[in-house]
Motif scaffolding. Sequence first.
Motif, PDB file in Angstrom:
ATOM      1  N   PRO A  24       0.827  -1.205   0.000  1.00  0.00           N
ATOM      2  CA  PRO A  24       0.000   0.000   0.000  1.00  0.00           C
ATOM      3  C   PRO A  24       0.866   1.261   0.000  1.00  0.00           C
ATOM      4  N   PHE A  25       0.371   2.301  -0.658  1.00  0.00           N
ATOM      5  CA  PHE A  25       1.048   3.594  -0.607  1.00  0.00           C
ATOM      6  C   PHE A  25       1.028   4.132   0.820  1.00  0.00           C
ATOM      7  N   ASP A  26      -0.084   3.919   1.501  1.00  0.00           N
ATOM      8  CA  ASP A  26      -0.276   4.375   2.871  1.00  0.00           C
ATOM      9  C   ASP A  26      -0.440   3.139   3.751  1.00  0.00           C
ATOM     10  N   GLU A  27       0.393   2.993   4.769  1.00  0.00           N
ATOM     11  CA  GLU A  27       0.354   1.805   5.629  1.00  0.00           C
ATOM     12  C   GLU A  27      -1.013   1.558   6.255  1.00  0.00           C
ATOM     13  N   THR A  28      -1.820   2.603   6.390  1.00  0.00           N
ATOM     14  CA  THR A  28      -3.144   2.417   6.996  1.00  0.00           C
ATOM     15  C   THR A  28      -4.067   1.594   6.100  1.00  0.00           C
ATOM     16  N   ASP A  29      -3.732   1.426   4.837  1.00  0.00           N
ATOM     17  CA  ASP A  29      -4.537   0.609   3.922  1.00  0.00           C
ATOM     18  C   ASP A  29      -4.127  -0.868   3.926  1.00  0.00           C
ATOM     19  N   TYR A  30      -3.107  -1.212   4.696  1.00  0.00           N
ATOM     20  CA  TYR A  30      -2.625  -2.593   4.722  1.00  0.00           C
ATOM     21  C   TYR A  30      -3.702  -3.580   5.160  1.00  0.00           C
ATOM     22  N   GLU A  31      -4.434  -3.279   6.219  1.00  0.00           N
ATOM     23  CA  GLU A  31      -5.467  -4.199   6.707  1.00  0.00           C
ATOM     24  C   GLU A  31      -6.565  -4.383   5.655  1.00  0.00           C
ATOM     25  N   LEU A  32      -6.935  -3.322   4.976  1.00  0.00           N
ATOM     26  CA  LEU A  32      -7.937  -3.391   3.918  1.00  0.00           C
ATOM     27  C   LEU A  32      -7.456  -4.322   2.798  1.00  0.00           C
ATOM     28  N   ILE A  33      -6.220  -4.180   2.415  1.00  0.00           N
ATOM     29  CA  ILE A  33      -5.653  -5.025   1.357  1.00  0.00           C
ATOM     30  C   ILE A  33      -5.594  -6.477   1.824  1.00  0.00           C
ATOM     31  N   LYS A  34      -5.153  -6.713   3.056  1.00  0.00           N
ATOM     32  CA  LYS A  34      -5.113  -8.080   3.585  1.00  0.00           C
ATOM     33  C   LYS A  34      -6.491  -8.723   3.551  1.00  0.00           C
ATOM     34  N   GLU A  35      -7.501  -7.946   3.880  1.00  0.00           N
ATOM     35  CA  GLU A  35      -8.868  -8.461   3.942  1.00  0.00           C
ATOM     36  C   GLU A  35      -9.449  -8.733   2.559  1.00  0.00           C
ATOM     37  N   GLN A  36      -9.153  -7.874   1.603  1.00  0.00           N
ATOM     38  CA  GLN A  36      -9.845  -7.949   0.314  1.00  0.00           C
ATOM     39  C   GLN A  36      -9.048  -8.582  -0.827  1.00  0.00           C
ATOM     40  N   GLY A  61       5.633  -6.568   9.204  1.00  0.00           N
ATOM     41  CA  GLY A  61       6.665  -5.568   9.474  1.00  0.00           C
ATOM     42  C   GLY A  61       6.789  -4.503   8.397  1.00  0.00           C
ATOM     43  N   ILE A  62       6.655  -4.909   7.148  1.00  0.00           N
ATOM     44  CA  ILE A  62       6.776  -3.940   6.048  1.00  0.00           C
ATOM     45  C   ILE A  62       5.430  -3.619   5.403  1.00  0.00           C
TER      46      ILE A  62
END
Length: 102
Positions: A24-36, A61-62
């Motif tokens: 993700p460009f923004d780390e806050t979108d990581y959980e969204l990407i993991k989920e979808q 971690g990354i």
Amino acid sequence: MPLREIAYSRSGDKGDTANIGVVPFDETDYELIKEQVTIEKVRELFGELVKGSITRYEFEGIKAINFVMENALSGGVSRSLNLDTHGKSWSNLILRLEVEVP
């Protein structure tokens, strides 16, 4: 929206195995990407291009995920008649996945 709006990707090969990382460009979108961005959605997107298993790795971690796709490059660089024997264009293909962003 397409995944490309919130992430970038890189791809490569090792023999007949394709490897695609999504970050993700923004780390806050990581959980969204993991989920979808699931194995099931990736398999559906790539269809007959991937004849073997798909394994997903999560790198907390990354803040990245990685897909390893077996039996995916028609034999690999020295055997395949495909135009993209290294699977480099696959990083663009995965970014076509649709994700729901709140």
